[in-house]
Scaffold this motif. Structure first.
Motif, PDB file in Angstrom:
ATOM      1  N   ALA A  21       0.990  -1.351  -0.063  1.00 54.42           N
ATOM      2  CA  ALA A  21       0.207   0.014  -0.171  1.00 54.42           C
ATOM      3  C   ALA A  21       0.953   1.242  -0.106  1.00 54.42           C
ATOM      4  O   ALA A  21       0.555   2.203  -0.714  1.00 54.42           O
ATOM      5  CB  ALA A  21      -0.959   0.014   1.270  1.00 54.42           C
ATOM      6  N   GLU A  22       1.945   1.311   0.851  1.00 50.97           N
ATOM      7  CA  GLU A  22       2.960   2.337   0.782  1.00 50.97           C
ATOM      8  C   GLU A  22       3.426   2.387  -0.299  1.00 50.97           C
ATOM      9  O   GLU A  22       3.989   3.653  -0.882  1.00 50.97           O
ATOM     10  CB  GLU A  22       3.934   2.141   1.915  1.00 50.97           C
ATOM     11  CG  GLU A  22       3.337   2.506   3.409  1.00 50.97           C
ATOM     12  CD  GLU A  22       2.594   3.634   3.590  1.00 50.97           C
ATOM     13  OE1 GLU A  22       3.029   4.669   2.728  1.00 50.97           O
ATOM     14  OE2 GLU A  22       1.841   3.823   4.446  1.00 50.97           O
ATOM     15  N   LEU A  23       3.898   1.368  -1.345  1.00 53.11           N
ATOM     16  CA  LEU A  23       4.368   1.597  -2.564  1.00 53.11           C
ATOM     17  C   LEU A  23       3.470   2.237  -3.543  1.00 53.11           C
ATOM     18  O   LEU A  23       3.792   3.270  -4.314  1.00 53.11           O
ATOM     19  CB  LEU A  23       4.985   0.178  -3.151  1.00 53.11           C
ATOM     20  CG  LEU A  23       6.131  -0.222  -2.597  1.00 53.11           C
ATOM     21  CD1 LEU A  23       6.396  -1.905  -3.182  1.00 53.11           C
ATOM     22  CD2 LEU A  23       7.511   0.398  -2.966  1.00 53.11           C
ATOM     23  N   ARG A  30       8.450   4.407   3.727  1.00 57.92           N
ATOM     24  CA  ARG A  30       7.645   3.653   4.740  1.00 57.92           C
ATOM     25  C   ARG A  30       7.457   2.066   4.348  1.00 57.92           C
ATOM     26  O   ARG A  30       7.200   1.273   5.079  1.00 57.92           O
ATOM     27  CB  ARG A  30       6.227   4.008   4.757  1.00 57.92           C
ATOM     28  CG  ARG A  30       6.426   5.675   5.730  1.00 57.92           C
ATOM     29  CD  ARG A  30       4.961   6.300   5.905  1.00 57.92           C
ATOM     30  NE  ARG A  30       4.064   5.469   6.468  1.00 57.92           N
ATOM     31  CZ  ARG A  30       3.511   5.528   7.645  1.00 57.92           C
ATOM     32  NH1 ARG A  30       4.294   6.281   8.422  1.00 57.92           N
ATOM     33  NH2 ARG A  30       2.722   4.647   8.009  1.00 57.92           N
ATOM     34  N   ALA A  31       7.552   1.996   2.974  1.00 63.89           N
ATOM     35  CA  ALA A  31       7.313   0.868   2.446  1.00 63.89           C
ATOM     36  C   ALA A  31       8.355  -0.324   3.029  1.00 63.89           C
ATOM     37  O   ALA A  31       8.239  -1.499   3.191  1.00 63.89           O
ATOM     38  CB  ALA A  31       6.981   0.770   0.971  1.00 63.89           C
ATOM     39  N   VAL A  32       9.619   0.129   2.605  1.00 66.02           N
ATOM     40  CA  VAL A  32      10.844  -0.898   2.885  1.00 66.02           C
ATOM     41  C   VAL A  32      10.764  -1.013   4.467  1.00 66.02           C
ATOM     42  O   VAL A  32      11.121  -2.114   4.931  1.00 66.02           O
ATOM     43  CB  VAL A  32      12.017  -0.254   2.616  1.00 66.02           C
ATOM     44  CG1 VAL A  32      12.544   0.971   3.662  1.00 66.02           C
ATOM     45  CG2 VAL A  32      13.170  -1.220   2.431  1.00 66.02           C
ATOM     46  N   ARG A  33      10.205  -0.200   5.406  1.00 69.73           N
ATOM     47  CA  ARG A  33      10.170  -0.561   6.837  1.00 69.73           C
ATOM     48  C   ARG A  33       9.176  -1.793   6.977  1.00 69.73           C
ATOM     49  O   ARG A  33       9.461  -2.509   8.000  1.00 69.73           O
ATOM     50  CB  ARG A  33       9.803   0.891   7.655  1.00 69.73           C
ATOM     51  CG  ARG A  33      10.815   1.590   7.752  1.00 69.73           C
ATOM     52  CD  ARG A  33      10.653   2.543   8.754  1.00 69.73           C
ATOM     53  NE  ARG A  33      10.284   3.796   7.779  1.00 69.73           N
ATOM     54  CZ  ARG A  33       9.627   4.906   8.463  1.00 69.73           C
ATOM     55  NH1 ARG A  33       9.309   5.002   9.752  1.00 69.73           N
ATOM     56  NH2 ARG A  33       9.046   5.744   7.574  1.00 69.73           N
ATOM     57  N   LYS A  51      15.058  -6.749  -2.088  1.00 71.46           N
ATOM     58  CA  LYS A  51      15.912  -6.798  -3.110  1.00 71.46           C
ATOM     59  C   LYS A  51      15.783  -6.135  -4.301  1.00 71.46           C
ATOM     60  O   LYS A  51      16.630  -5.353  -4.784  1.00 71.46           O
ATOM     61  CB  LYS A  51      16.102  -8.463  -3.615  1.00 71.46           C
ATOM     62  CG  LYS A  51      17.134  -8.575  -4.470  1.00 71.46           C
ATOM     63  CD  LYS A  51      17.195  -9.968  -4.808  1.00 71.46           C
ATOM     64  CE  LYS A  51      18.389 -10.612  -5.713  1.00 71.46           C
ATOM     65  NZ  LYS A  51      18.272 -11.890  -5.912  1.00 71.46           N
ATOM     66  N   GLU A  52      14.314  -5.814  -4.781  1.00 66.84           N
ATOM     67  CA  GLU A  52      14.250  -5.252  -6.309  1.00 66.84           C
ATOM     68  C   GLU A  52      14.213  -3.710  -5.828  1.00 66.84           C
ATOM     69  O   GLU A  52      14.944  -2.932  -6.537  1.00 66.84           O
ATOM     70  CB  GLU A  52      12.796  -5.628  -6.585  1.00 66.84           C
ATOM     71  CG  GLU A  52      12.370  -4.864  -7.873  1.00 66.84           C
ATOM     72  CD  GLU A  52      11.088  -5.377  -8.470  1.00 66.84           C
ATOM     73  OE1 GLU A  52      10.446  -4.545  -9.210  1.00 66.84           O
ATOM     74  OE2 GLU A  52      10.763  -6.597  -8.229  1.00 66.84           O
ATOM     75  N   MET A  53      14.054  -3.338  -4.551  1.00 66.15           N
ATOM     76  CA  MET A  53      14.257  -1.895  -4.268  1.00 66.15           C
ATOM     77  C   MET A  53      15.524  -1.378  -4.093  1.00 66.15           C
ATOM     78  O   MET A  53      16.058  -0.607  -4.519  1.00 66.15           O
ATOM     79  CB  MET A  53      13.262  -1.710  -2.892  1.00 66.15           C
ATOM     80  CG  MET A  53      11.867  -1.623  -2.907  1.00 66.15           C
ATOM     81  SD  MET A  53      10.928  -1.471  -1.541  1.00 66.15           S
ATOM     82  CE  MET A  53      11.195   0.137  -1.249  1.00 66.15           C
ATOM     83  N   PHE A  54      16.269  -2.000  -3.525  1.00 64.44           N
ATOM     84  CA  PHE A  54      17.762  -2.029  -3.520  1.00 64.44           C
ATOM     85  C   PHE A  54      18.219  -1.848  -4.834  1.00 64.44           C
ATOM     86  O   PHE A  54      19.267  -1.045  -5.031  1.00 64.44           O
ATOM     87  CB  PHE A  54      18.213  -3.262  -2.739  1.00 64.44           C
ATOM     88  CG  PHE A  54      19.873  -3.118  -2.851  1.00 64.44           C
ATOM     89  CD1 PHE A  54      20.736  -2.210  -2.544  1.00 64.44           C
ATOM     90  CD2 PHE A  54      20.699  -4.241  -3.555  1.00 64.44           C
ATOM     91  CE1 PHE A  54      22.009  -2.263  -2.281  1.00 64.44           C
ATOM     92  CE2 PHE A  54      22.041  -4.284  -3.440  1.00 64.44           C
ATOM     93  CZ  PHE A  54      22.892  -3.292  -3.183  1.00 64.44           C
TER      94      PHE A  54
END
Length: 92
Positions: A21-23, A30-33, A51-54
């Motif tokens: 939802a944050e994405l 917030r999403a990564v947290r 991993k994808e966000m990284f």
């Protein structure tokens, strides 16, 4: 609202959904947290998203490393001889 309540009570899947939802709201911090917490509870999808966000620069190397270690610890903690035996019974 209900996902937030369930997440605060320890629902890893709800944490994952909150991250999604944050994405959608374009709030990667917030999403990564949320994904970190979910990955530490053994949610592989959350680990994959971190991993994808990284790879896109939206999560740090440290965040990915922490998520990976937490995920591995959670999976290891879920192993037991009884579970292995039950899994083998299902394969016969």
């Amino acid at each position: 609202h209900y996902w937030e309540l369930a997440a605060m009570r320890g629902c890893g899947d709800c944490r994952h959904f909150l991250g999604l939802a944050e994405l959608e709201k374009r709030n990667p911090l917030r999403a990564v947290r949320h994904f970190l917490i979910s990955a530490k509870m053994g949610n592989e999808e959350s680990l994959d998203i971190i991993k994808e966000m990284f790879s896109h620069g939206d999560a740090s190397k440290l965040q990915y490393a922490v998520a990976l270690k937490g995920y591995q610890d959670a999976v290891e903690g879920m192993k037991s001889p009884e579970r292995d035996e039950a899994a083998n019974i299902g394969r016969r």
